[in-house]
Design an enzyme around this catalytic site. Sequence first.
Site, mmCIF file in Angstrom:
data_model
loop_
_atom_site.group_PDB
_atom_site.id
_atom_site.type_symbol
_atom_site.label_atom_id
_atom_site.label_comp_id
_atom_site.label_asym_id
_atom_site.label_seq_id
_atom_site.Cartn_x
_atom_site.Cartn_y
_atom_site.Cartn_z
ATOM 1 N N GLY A 140 -1.119 7.734 1.498
ATOM 2 C CA GLY A 140 -1.075 7.619 2.841
ATOM 3 C C GLY A 140 0.135 7.264 3.661
ATOM 4 C CB SER A 175 -6.853 0.575 13.380
ATOM 5 O OG SER A 175 -7.531 1.379 13.957
ATOM 6 N N GLY A 189 0.878 -1.246 0.021
ATOM 7 C CA GLY A 189 0.052 0.158 0.259
ATOM 8 C C GLY A 189 0.972 1.229 0.094
ATOM 9 C CB ALA A 190 4.071 1.728 -1.209
ATOM 10 C CG ASN A 191 -0.827 3.566 -4.118
ATOM 11 O OD1 ASN A 191 -0.924 2.593 -3.767
ATOM 12 N ND2 ASN A 191 -1.895 4.735 -3.977
ATOM 13 C CE1 TYR A 249 -9.676 -0.465 8.385
ATOM 14 C CE2 TYR A 249 -9.979 0.257 10.538
ATOM 15 C CZ TYR A 249 -9.306 0.193 9.432
ATOM 16 O OH TYR A 249 -8.340 1.076 9.384
ATOM 17 N N GLY A 289 1.542 4.231 3.846
ATOM 18 C CA GLY A 289 2.284 3.398 3.170
ATOM 19 C C GLY A 289 3.510 4.440 2.443
#
Length: 286
Positions: free
Chosen positions: A14, A138, A10-12, A167, A16
């Site tokens: 936020g 979280s 998820g590095a693209n 979630y 990440g």
Amino acid sequence: MNERICAVTGANSGVGFQTARGLASSGARVVLVCRSAARGQAAAQRIRQEIGTADLQLRIVDLSSLAQVRQLARQLTGELDRLDLLVNNAGVYRARLERTEDGFERTLAVNHLSHFCLTRLLHPLLLRGSGRVVNVSSEAHRAGNLQRRSLEDILRGRVSYNGWQAYADSKLANVLFTRELAARYGSEELTAVAVHPGLLATRIWNQNANPLSLLLRLYKPFMGRPRIGGEFVRFVADAPERAVNGRYFNRKTGEEPAPAARDAELAAELWRVSERLTGVGAPSHD
């Protein structure tokens, strides 16, 4: 982190993106694992523009597909001689029930099962490196309930569906996975830590049109910045093994997680069920 090899899911965007950017700025070689080629390329370009010496690799993977997770693990195993840090950050929130091609509820598939599978498959690389796993969880894990039905029923979405509950369940699974990793392997082989980076203004709240998502989008101007969340992730990534192994951090503060997250029997059961459903066997100790 100088000269270390790191992978961030998820590095693209936020947390990440900010984590990957910070690691690259410290001299690490960073593998950006992204679902969208366009967004992944844009993220890599942005980091290179800001950090001229950035050593980046981009891998495009839909983590909701276990076949693609396995392909990623094969690629990295063929390309890298070791892995020092794996940041399991990618996450989704779905207001309505969706199932993946493998038949799992999408939120738990992406947020837990994909990272369980990837971590297990990359275990040999982690053994040859510094061997740290950071699971981005979280405070929502405190609302998780993985004992209301069988774990397989929950993972497959065969329960009354509520997006927030799914979630929260996935974030509880992140903490249980962290603690079981630490219990099974200890800091001699690898170090596992879970971290809540704060309630942040990220893209995860943009993906639904339900009342909760709309409310959170309105609240985004008052949320923390993803850059700060990235700093918290890097804090636990750099901390001494004895200080973090198996622990849950709320930002930079180690805290006791929810009672369910400290249930050793539940952690072991989740491991066994996740292992069976993903088809991942015992890791090699080569």
